[in-house]
Design a protein around this motif. Sequence first.
Motif, mmCIF file in Angstrom:
data_model
loop_
_atom_site.group_PDB
_atom_site.id
_atom_site.type_symbol
_atom_site.label_atom_id
_atom_site.label_comp_id
_atom_site.label_asym_id
_atom_site.label_seq_id
_atom_site.Cartn_x
_atom_site.Cartn_y
_atom_site.Cartn_z
ATOM 1 N N ASN A 162 92.284 76.314 34.291
ATOM 2 C CA ASN A 162 93.044 76.275 35.591
ATOM 3 C C ASN A 162 94.493 76.007 35.463
ATOM 4 O O ASN A 162 95.350 76.449 35.972
ATOM 5 N N ALA A 163 94.383 74.763 34.457
ATOM 6 C CA ALA A 163 95.811 74.377 34.153
ATOM 7 C C ALA A 163 96.621 75.251 33.575
ATOM 8 O O ALA A 163 97.975 75.341 33.524
ATOM 9 N N LEU A 164 96.102 76.101 32.653
ATOM 10 C CA LEU A 164 96.908 76.968 31.826
ATOM 11 C C LEU A 164 96.897 78.358 32.533
ATOM 12 O O LEU A 164 97.450 79.417 31.856
ATOM 13 N N ASP A 165 96.362 78.430 33.837
ATOM 14 C CA ASP A 165 96.565 79.892 34.608
ATOM 15 C C ASP A 165 95.644 80.892 34.128
ATOM 16 O O ASP A 165 96.112 82.052 33.726
ATOM 17 N N LEU A 166 94.535 80.431 33.480
ATOM 18 C CA LEU A 166 93.430 81.488 32.856
ATOM 19 C C LEU A 166 92.527 81.578 33.594
ATOM 20 O O LEU A 166 91.945 80.610 34.138
ATOM 21 N N GLU A 167 91.792 82.723 33.572
ATOM 22 C CA GLU A 167 90.564 83.218 34.269
ATOM 23 C C GLU A 167 89.410 82.566 33.283
ATOM 24 O O GLU A 167 89.631 82.304 32.105
ATOM 25 N N VAL A 168 88.149 82.115 33.981
ATOM 26 C CA VAL A 168 86.979 81.563 33.082
ATOM 27 C C VAL A 168 85.729 82.271 33.424
ATOM 28 O O VAL A 168 85.536 82.887 34.435
ATOM 29 N N ILE A 169 85.102 82.763 32.071
ATOM 30 C CA ILE A 169 83.865 83.424 32.410
ATOM 31 C C ILE A 169 82.767 82.562 31.543
ATOM 32 O O ILE A 169 83.066 82.120 30.557
ATOM 33 N N ALA A 170 81.600 82.406 32.574
ATOM 34 C CA ALA A 170 80.591 81.524 32.039
ATOM 35 C C ALA A 170 79.224 82.559 31.327
ATOM 36 O O ALA A 170 79.079 83.526 32.434
ATOM 37 N N GLU A 171 79.134 82.374 30.223
ATOM 38 C CA GLU A 171 78.043 83.430 29.820
ATOM 39 C C GLU A 171 76.597 82.888 29.645
ATOM 40 O O GLU A 171 76.604 81.544 29.561
ATOM 41 N N GLY A 172 75.551 83.462 29.867
ATOM 42 C CA GLY A 172 74.182 82.872 29.784
ATOM 43 C C GLY A 172 73.658 82.214 31.023
ATOM 44 O O GLY A 172 72.873 81.417 30.738
ATOM 45 N N VAL A 173 74.145 82.530 32.264
ATOM 46 C CA VAL A 173 73.897 81.792 33.338
ATOM 47 C C VAL A 173 72.495 82.568 33.874
ATOM 48 O O VAL A 173 72.517 83.603 34.088
ATOM 49 N N GLU A 174 71.536 81.793 33.833
ATOM 50 C CA GLU A 174 70.339 82.100 34.351
ATOM 51 C C GLU A 174 69.653 81.692 35.802
ATOM 52 O O GLU A 174 68.537 82.092 36.162
ATOM 53 N N THR A 175 70.331 80.494 36.134
ATOM 54 C CA THR A 175 69.436 79.941 37.149
ATOM 55 C C THR A 175 70.567 79.498 38.422
ATOM 56 O O THR A 175 71.866 79.691 38.057
ATOM 57 N N GLN A 176 69.936 79.517 39.514
ATOM 58 C CA GLN A 176 70.741 79.191 40.657
ATOM 59 C C GLN A 176 71.536 77.971 40.757
ATOM 60 O O GLN A 176 72.632 77.903 41.114
ATOM 61 N N GLU A 177 70.802 76.848 40.084
ATOM 62 C CA GLU A 177 71.560 75.671 39.735
ATOM 63 C C GLU A 177 72.850 75.704 38.811
ATOM 64 O O GLU A 177 73.736 75.104 39.120
ATOM 65 N N GLN A 178 72.693 76.438 37.732
ATOM 66 C CA GLN A 178 73.890 76.795 36.942
ATOM 67 C C GLN A 178 75.220 77.473 37.793
ATOM 68 O O GLN A 178 76.035 77.031 37.647
ATOM 69 N N LEU A 179 74.569 78.525 38.490
ATOM 70 C CA LEU A 179 75.655 79.314 39.124
ATOM 71 C C LEU A 179 76.468 78.465 40.107
ATOM 72 O O LEU A 179 77.464 78.448 40.174
ATOM 73 N N ALA A 180 75.536 77.530 41.070
ATOM 74 C CA ALA A 180 76.282 76.654 41.913
ATOM 75 C C ALA A 180 76.966 75.909 41.381
ATOM 76 O O ALA A 180 78.477 75.364 41.860
ATOM 77 N N PHE A 181 76.821 75.265 40.402
ATOM 78 C CA PHE A 181 77.529 74.232 39.365
ATOM 79 C C PHE A 181 79.002 74.936 39.213
ATOM 80 O O PHE A 181 80.081 74.279 39.296
ATOM 81 N N LEU A 182 78.850 75.910 38.370
ATOM 82 C CA LEU A 182 80.036 76.815 37.914
ATOM 83 C C LEU A 182 80.753 77.239 39.142
ATOM 84 O O LEU A 182 82.272 77.255 39.256
ATOM 85 N N GLN A 183 80.271 77.869 40.213
ATOM 86 C CA GLN A 183 80.907 78.469 41.393
ATOM 87 C C GLN A 183 81.746 77.131 42.140
ATOM 88 O O GLN A 183 82.889 77.294 42.335
ATOM 89 N N GLU A 184 81.062 76.242 42.165
ATOM 90 C CA GLU A 184 81.648 75.023 42.958
ATOM 91 C C GLU A 184 83.024 74.478 42.234
ATOM 92 O O GLU A 184 84.020 74.143 42.844
#
Length: 668
Positions: free
Chosen positions: A613-635
């Motif tokens: 975010n500080a470098l104005d880059l987008e982030v992709i998370a790979e290997g997301v399998e659970t709702q808990e992981q998704l919520a953490f990353l989305q937040e």
Amino acid sequence: MTDLSQSALIRTALQVPPCTLLFTLSGEIARRLTPSCKWVLDNEGLRKAVIETAESKNPLYRVTELQTLSGESEYVMVHALLLDPVDSYPSAYVIVSIMDMGCMEQYQHDVQLLDAAVEMIDEAVVITDAHNKIIRINGAFQKVSGYTLSDLYGENPKYLSAGITSSQTYSEMWHQLLNRGKWAGEVWDRRKDETVYPKWLTVSVLRDREGLITNYIGVFTDISDQKEAEKVIDTLAHYDALTQLPNRRYLNEQIAFLRPKAEAMDQHVGVLLIDVDRFKRINDSLGHTAGDRLLLEISERIQRTVRKNDLVGRLGGDEFLVVLPSVQECSDAVGVAEKIIEAFIPPFVIDGNELHGSASIGISFFPTDGESADAVIQHAEQAMYMAKKRGGNGYEIFVSSLNETTLRRLMIENDLHRGISHDEFKLVFQPQVDPNTRNIEAVEALIRWHHSTKGVISPVEFIPIAEESGAILELGTWVIHEALSSLKRWLDAGLGPIRMAINVSAKQFAHPDFVGVVSKAIRTYAIPNHLVELEVTESAVMEEPLRAIQICEELRANGIEFAIDDFGTGYSSLAYLKLFPVKRLKIDKTFVDDIGKDSQSSTLAEVIIALANALDLEVIAEGVETQEQLAFLQERGCDLIQGYYYSPPKDEATIVTYLRNGIGVKQT
């Protein structure tokens, strides 16, 4: 009058429009350095000024009356300076610059304006003369280094060096300066208080109208804070939070690093995987805090037991790994294993409780028992489980089927080229989904091999062999064409726009014709450039960062986008990262796996998102399998999600269905 150095006066004379001339030491005009002059130059006052300067060897500044060509008298400022013999002027001369008083006032105003600008900027500035002697610094330089101009005047900037930057870096710097006029890079200097610090330095060459170097101008920023951030990321990525021992990732790297040296000495790298017997029972009965204290005590005993050059790490849970850099005989590794088992004999005292422990150890050797560090560790683990089946408190050596392994590797290497021509390879695609809209923004193309006689061969097995044999170049080109061919069909069917992410191996990226291969494929299928994204691993771009920047910029200029894959697993410099024309960072799956389970992985994922975010880059998370992981990353603002939570890799027909109808959750 401002005190100008010799080179500064020459530069002023050659670059300011008024009359500039070279005189012989006897006062005769030798050469006009400016095309025209409005004054009569056959003047006794000028000759006296020249002779006086030649005799005293000191700069002369004098107001003199001269007659103009139109017959009027004017008072002018005369600057005279003795010019020592150099390559361009093999004899000694006096250089004279004549300015009318109006020009002089304007020049002084310009100099004052430039001085103010240099003092106002936040970056540190240092200016040297043609001989690389310091003649000027600004306030920011003094603030960073602690030095004043009186401390440094006439010194070579190497006086500031901390002795850390390699001679190769300085050689490259001077090569670039003399051939291109500019250089930028990281160097380490020493402050006046003797502390060392890293800085990002840009040096430019200033030349006069005849191409002679007059000055060097250096501008730099202190990047100590960036280095600290890199250190935090490196620690989180490569060391275990509890024991501070190297983790699996670091151990893998070290095993691979040690292989060439061991082979050169006709030796092996030994791997001992240690599992604490009945640890779960201790952990459950006494609690996790006591379990952690026991693990700390075990790690200390192992470190005290092994040899000086052996490397101890923690894989996780109650598993430790010992890497033996050079093993001549199998008995060498066995001897270390026996000492570790003996180290468990004295009881452990934890919170007043006397605990008796033991360990099961599996032994394997690299590269005899596998072509990758992961494979060798896996084989050591298999041997460890054999030791456990025998009751624990002992060791087992992995029995390698060396002939079978060698034959299979040769088969794969020989069949790679045939597999391409016989259509044995195919692509599958995994969506990259916006978690807020559930729209598929991109897909990653992944290669699969269904061998005609051997069945499915995992990419984990055949891609490293393709890399080593060079077949990866042909295979990689096939992937690029096949992926863009699929994208073309989707676009022609009215689906999209959607981005195609294509993995690029280190060998592909380093190939001289890489840019040409990519450009040709895009032209062949008439794909809009911005819909093509190349995923390059962090380690690949950091092998030759300056060349990597050049390649990325060349393709980025045509609209092709770049993502750094497996970010956080290498040793990238944040100073270089800012220079890479990348659009996205991919958080490695190993960090995502432990979100919610391991605070270290969660923190590292959070740090990477914040850094992007500080470098104005987008982030992709790979290997997301659970709702808990998704919520953490989305937040925390992760832009795109890739993983089984939305969909595993699918064939083209299924992806087309997703693009038409949308994607649900937990696709199978």
